[in-house]
Motif scaffolding. Structure first.
Motif, short mmCIF file in Angstrom:
data_model
loop_
_atom_site.label_atom_id
_atom_site.label_comp_id
_atom_site.label_asym_id
_atom_site.label_seq_id
_atom_site.Cartn_x
_atom_site.Cartn_y
_atom_site.Cartn_z
N MET A 98 0.85 -1.18 0.00
CA MET A 98 0.00 0.00 0.00
C MET A 98 0.89 1.24 0.00
SD MET A 98 -3.30 0.77 2.41
CE MET A 98 -4.59 1.85 1.82
N THR A 99 0.50 2.25 -0.79
CA THR A 99 1.32 3.45 -0.89
C THR A 99 1.11 4.36 0.31
OG1 THR A 99 -0.42 4.46 -2.25
CG2 THR A 99 1.41 3.40 -3.40
N ALA A 100 1.98 5.38 0.44
CA ALA A 100 1.94 6.27 1.59
C ALA A 100 0.65 7.09 1.61
CB ALA A 100 3.15 7.21 1.57
N ASN A 101 0.18 7.31 2.81
CA ASN A 101 -1.07 8.03 3.05
C ASN A 101 -0.77 9.16 4.01
OD1 ASN A 101 -3.71 8.49 4.60
ND2 ASN A 101 -4.38 7.10 2.97
N PHE A 102 -1.57 10.23 3.94
CA PHE A 102 -1.34 11.37 4.83
C PHE A 102 -1.44 10.96 6.30
CE2 PHE A 102 -2.56 15.21 7.16
CZ PHE A 102 -1.61 16.11 6.70
N VAL A 103 -2.24 9.94 6.58
CA VAL A 103 -2.40 9.50 7.97
C VAL A 103 -1.10 8.96 8.52
CG1 VAL A 103 -3.82 8.11 9.52
CG2 VAL A 103 -4.81 9.00 7.42
N ASP A 104 -0.18 8.52 7.63
CA ASP A 104 1.14 8.10 8.10
C ASP A 104 1.81 9.21 8.91
OD1 ASP A 104 1.60 5.40 7.10
OD2 ASP A 104 1.47 6.28 5.12
N ALA A 163 -7.19 25.55 -1.95
CA ALA A 163 -8.64 25.52 -2.18
C ALA A 163 -8.99 24.66 -3.39
CB ALA A 163 -9.17 26.95 -2.36
N ALA A 164 -8.23 24.78 -4.46
CA ALA A 164 -8.49 23.99 -5.66
C ALA A 164 -8.29 22.50 -5.38
CB ALA A 164 -7.58 24.45 -6.79
N LEU A 165 -7.21 22.17 -4.66
CA LEU A 165 -6.96 20.77 -4.31
C LEU A 165 -8.07 20.21 -3.43
CD1 LEU A 165 -5.09 18.27 -4.20
CD2 LEU A 165 -3.97 19.34 -2.23
N SER A 166 -8.51 20.99 -2.45
CA SER A 166 -9.57 20.54 -1.54
C SER A 166 -10.88 20.32 -2.29
CB SER A 166 -9.77 21.57 -0.42
OG SER A 166 -8.58 21.75 0.32
N ARG A 191 -4.65 14.02 -1.75
CA ARG A 191 -6.10 13.87 -1.59
C ARG A 191 -6.45 13.23 -0.25
NH1 ARG A 191 -7.54 11.33 -7.45
NH2 ARG A 191 -9.72 11.49 -6.84
N SER A 192 -5.63 12.29 0.18
CA SER A 192 -5.89 11.67 1.49
C SER A 192 -5.71 12.68 2.61
CB SER A 192 -4.95 10.47 1.71
OG SER A 192 -3.61 10.88 1.91
N GLY A 193 -4.82 13.66 2.41
CA GLY A 193 -4.66 14.71 3.42
C GLY A 193 -5.92 15.52 3.60
N VAL A 194 -6.57 15.87 2.49
CA VAL A 194 -7.80 16.65 2.56
C VAL A 194 -8.89 15.87 3.29
CG1 VAL A 194 -9.64 17.74 1.21
CG2 VAL A 194 -7.25 17.95 0.48
N THR A 195 -9.11 14.62 2.87
CA THR A 195 -10.20 13.83 3.45
C THR A 195 -9.88 13.40 4.89
OG1 THR A 195 -9.23 11.88 2.37
CG2 THR A 195 -11.03 12.99 1.24
N ALA A 196 -8.62 13.09 5.18
CA ALA A 196 -8.26 12.66 6.54
C ALA A 196 -8.44 13.79 7.54
CB ALA A 196 -6.82 12.14 6.57
N VAL A 197 -7.98 14.98 7.19
CA VAL A 197 -8.14 16.12 8.09
C VAL A 197 -9.62 16.44 8.28
CG1 VAL A 197 -7.73 18.59 8.36
CG2 VAL A 197 -5.88 17.10 7.59
N SER A 198 -10.40 16.35 7.20
CA SER A 198 -11.83 16.60 7.30
C SER A 198 -12.50 15.60 8.22
CB SER A 198 -12.47 16.54 5.91
OG SER A 198 -13.87 16.63 5.98
N ASP A 199 -12.18 14.31 8.07
CA ASP A 199 -12.77 13.28 8.92
C ASP A 199 -12.33 13.44 10.37
OD1 ASP A 199 -14.04 12.27 6.75
OD2 ASP A 199 -12.80 10.48 6.54
N ARG A 293 -13.65 -0.97 11.30
CA ARG A 293 -14.44 -0.09 10.44
C ARG A 293 -14.89 1.18 11.17
NH1 ARG A 293 -18.96 -3.68 7.54
NH2 ARG A 293 -19.32 -1.66 6.51
N SER A 294 -14.89 1.16 12.50
CA SER A 294 -15.22 2.35 13.26
C SER A 294 -14.20 3.46 13.06
CB SER A 294 -15.32 2.02 14.76
OG SER A 294 -16.41 1.18 15.03
N PHE A 295 -13.03 3.12 12.52
CA PHE A 295 -11.98 4.09 12.30
C PHE A 295 -12.03 4.72 10.92
CE2 PHE A 295 -10.67 1.75 15.92
CZ PHE A 295 -9.83 2.56 16.66
N GLY A 296 -13.01 4.34 10.11
CA GLY A 296 -13.21 4.97 8.81
C GLY A 296 -11.94 4.98 7.98
N ARG A 297 -11.55 6.15 7.48
CA ARG A 297 -10.34 6.27 6.66
C ARG A 297 -9.07 5.98 7.44
NH1 ARG A 297 -11.67 8.72 1.84
NH2 ARG A 297 -13.63 9.88 1.83
N PHE A 298 -9.16 5.94 8.76
CA PHE A 298 -7.99 5.67 9.58
C PHE A 298 -7.84 4.18 9.89
CE2 PHE A 298 -9.63 9.90 10.83
CZ PHE A 298 -8.59 10.67 10.35
N ALA A 299 -8.73 3.32 9.33
CA ALA A 299 -8.73 1.91 9.69
C ALA A 299 -7.41 1.23 9.36
CB ALA A 299 -9.88 1.19 8.99
#
Length: 570
Positions: A98-104, A163-166, A191-199, A293-299
């Motif tokens: 699996m490739t690197a994710n912002f949650v790393d 803003a454009a990336l988000s 993209r994972s940074g945007v969604t992870a911070v939002s979640d 699954r309770s951890f959503g994108r952080f699972a």
């Protein structure tokens, strides 16, 4: 005709100005952007990912310009960060597919650094050497850079790129299954940074109700009084194993399937929460008794997040009833914070690959022999023992023959090579397990044992076998929707010198998070208040946990554990 001389003079002035700046200084400004362009074309595979790459590249450049005012140095710093990300992402994919994710970055810890330094002992010196080379180059760029850009316009441009990336990430969120593709490193990370911070802002690392009307009672230390004998309990993590007869047209050897049956002849289904790779999802399920699954994108980072925070699980419940707890782990203990997570759930004695002197991938018999030896050492008279045996021989890839010396009488059934090798390894596992049971009876002739095995997830090729007519997008959609056919493995209950206790919790099909409850019920262990509450959920949801009422039961239960102080910091 008058403007012509003026136009010619303007061009001449521009050329003269560029000449005055110097070719090397101009190259210092342009080179990082040309390098980024080449990198984008080589690593980003479609229009959308390249758009995200450009937005992220602009964000980084304008951020550094706002801080430093020098575009050459800013471009070089941006390119350095992107190249480092690509290299780390490719390394991570080589290790865990699996490739690197912002949650790393969000959950980086000492275990991660320890894991890297363990498998790459010279990494520390490589980093120091890279720093000694890079710093002088950065200073040279600082000196060569002929331009100065005002901070306010640069900051405005940085915000515009953000803003454009988000907007793009929210409009077209990246599918989680694309993380298993070895490409698109920067775009997926951004993209994972945007969604992870939002979640994280929305609900933190883990989903839970804002409030719960019910409260859990804290278990008393001396409140566990089993009515009968306390059996030694062995839980076996059967890597990547499921009944392949779920797929049509697969040829299996004679006698295939008996390995999946329990002592009573029943084959039971175990619904895991991962497919093809992340065994630690199930590790979290069967030790903590909760849903990844309770951890959503952080699972994907569940064991790293839960380490030190989720003080609940099967080992802790058994320790309350006088058990000692032991775990054999086939990788380095720092991997995904396994050592810290298992200690948090109540494991007292943790032995990783280094402690066990494991060399690469070992057959199941290696871990069974180690377990027998450690059980003899740890077992105090009158003290029951819980042992978690984590197997690894059936781990991918199946394109090569694992230990050709094992099972020399094996005959290929006639499937695709990977499927035949998979079946061969399952046959070795079944043989090694039979040998383990025989050794238990011989080495501990008067001791009672309850043994529970489970398949942690299906192998990575199972979706193609189950639905050969679907393309990657169709399979990805079914995985995201948690199609039970893609997540069903097995769990089996066996016993030596012990009669498992009958219980309505020992269902034919259970979600993975209920296995600790099933084990305690089958062993006749009184449940603490949290498992009593979870048993009520199990019975009214017919073996479902997170999927019951669209996650409402799991969110309510998580809140109760938080209010009781069992889960902290999430």
């Amino acid at each position: 005709m008058a403007p012509a001389p003026q136009q010619n003079s303007s061009v001449a002035a521009l050329a003269g100005g560029l000449a005055a700046i110097g070719i090397w200084r101009l190259m210092a400004v342009a080179a990082p952007h040309l390098g980024a362009l080449v990198l984008m074309l080589r690593t980003e595979t479609d229009f959308g990912s390249r758009i995200c790459f450009l937005f992220t590249w602009g964000l980084l450049n304008f951020l550094f310009i706002a801080l430093l005012r020098r575009p050459a140095l800013s471009g070089a710093l941006s390119l350095t960060l992107v190249v480092v990300l690509v290299l780390l992402s490719r390394f991570k994919h080589d290790v865990v597919q699996m490739t690197a994710n912002f949650v790393d970055l969000m959950v980086i810890d000492r275990d991660t650094a320890a894991f890297l330094l363990t498998i790459f002992p010279n990494l520390r010196w490589s980093l120091i050497g890279a720093g000694l080379v890079t710093l002088p180059l950065m200073y040279a760029l600082w000196w060569l850079d002929p331009f100065r850009i005002r901070r306010l316009p640069a900051a405005a441009a940085c915000l515009a790129c953000t803003a454009a990336l988000s907007a793009y990430a929210f409009a077209w969120p990246d599918e989680a299954w694309r993380g298993y593709y070895d490409d698109g490193y920067l775009s997926k990370f951004a993209r994972s940074g945007v969604t992870a911070v939002s979640d994280f802002v929305a609900y933190g690392f883990m989903e839970s109700d804002p409030v719960a009307s019910d409260r859990l009672k804290l278990p008393l230390i001396d409140a566990c009084h089993p009515a009968g004998v306390r059996p030694n309990i062995i839980m076996i993590h059967d890597e990547s194993s499921f009944d392949i007869r779920m797929a049509d047209g697969v040829k299996v050897p004679p006698g295939y399937g008996s390995h999946f049956k329990s002592y009573d002849g029943v084959e039971r289904s175990f619904l895991a929460e991962s497919n093809g790779g992340p065994s630690w999802f199930t590790e979290y399920n069967v030790l903590a008794g909760l849903s990844s699954r309770s951890f959503g994108r952080f699972a994907y980072f569940v064991t790293r997040i839960a380490s030190g925070r989720v003080a609940r699980g099967l080992p802790l419940a058994l320790r309350r009833c006088g058990y000692d707890t032991l775990s054999l782990y086939p990788a380095f203990g720092a991997f995904m914070s396994a050592r810290g997570f298992q200690a948090t759930t109540g494991i007292q004695h943790f032995y990783d690959a280094h402690d066990l002197h494991a060399k690469d991938i070992e057959p199941d018999s290696f871990f069974y022999d180690k377990a027998l030896s450690l059980m003899a050492e740890q077992k105090a008279p009158g003290t029951p023992l819980f042992t978690f045996v984590y197997l690894a021989a059936n781990h991918f890839p199946w394109g090569t023959t694992f230990r050709p010396d094992l099972l020399p009488s094996w005959k290929k059934p006639g499937n695709a090579p990977a499927v035949d090798e998979y079946l061969r390894r399952q046959a070795i596992s079944a043989s090694d397990y039979a040998g383990f049971i025989a050794a238990l009876k011989k080495n501990f002739p008067a001791q009672p044992f309850l043994i529970v095995r489970y398949g942690d997830h299906q192998p990575e090729f199972s979706p193609q076998l189950l639905d050969p007519g679907l393309d990657e997008a169709g399979i990805g959609k079914k995985l995201m929707e948690y199609d039970p056919r893609y997540y069903a493995t097995y769990y089996a209950i066996d016993a030596v010198n012990f009669e498992p206790v009958k219980s309505p919790a020992v269902m034919d099909t259970i979600d993975a998070a209920y296995l600790p409850l099933v084990i305690q019920e089958a062993a006749g262990i009184p449940l603490d208040p949290s498992f009593e509450e979870q048993k009520a959920i199990m019975l009214r949801c017919n073996g479902k946990f997170y999927s019951c009422k669209d996650g409402a039961e799991a969110r309510r239960f998580n809140r109760m554990l938080i209010d009781a102080g069992i889960i902290k910091g999430l």
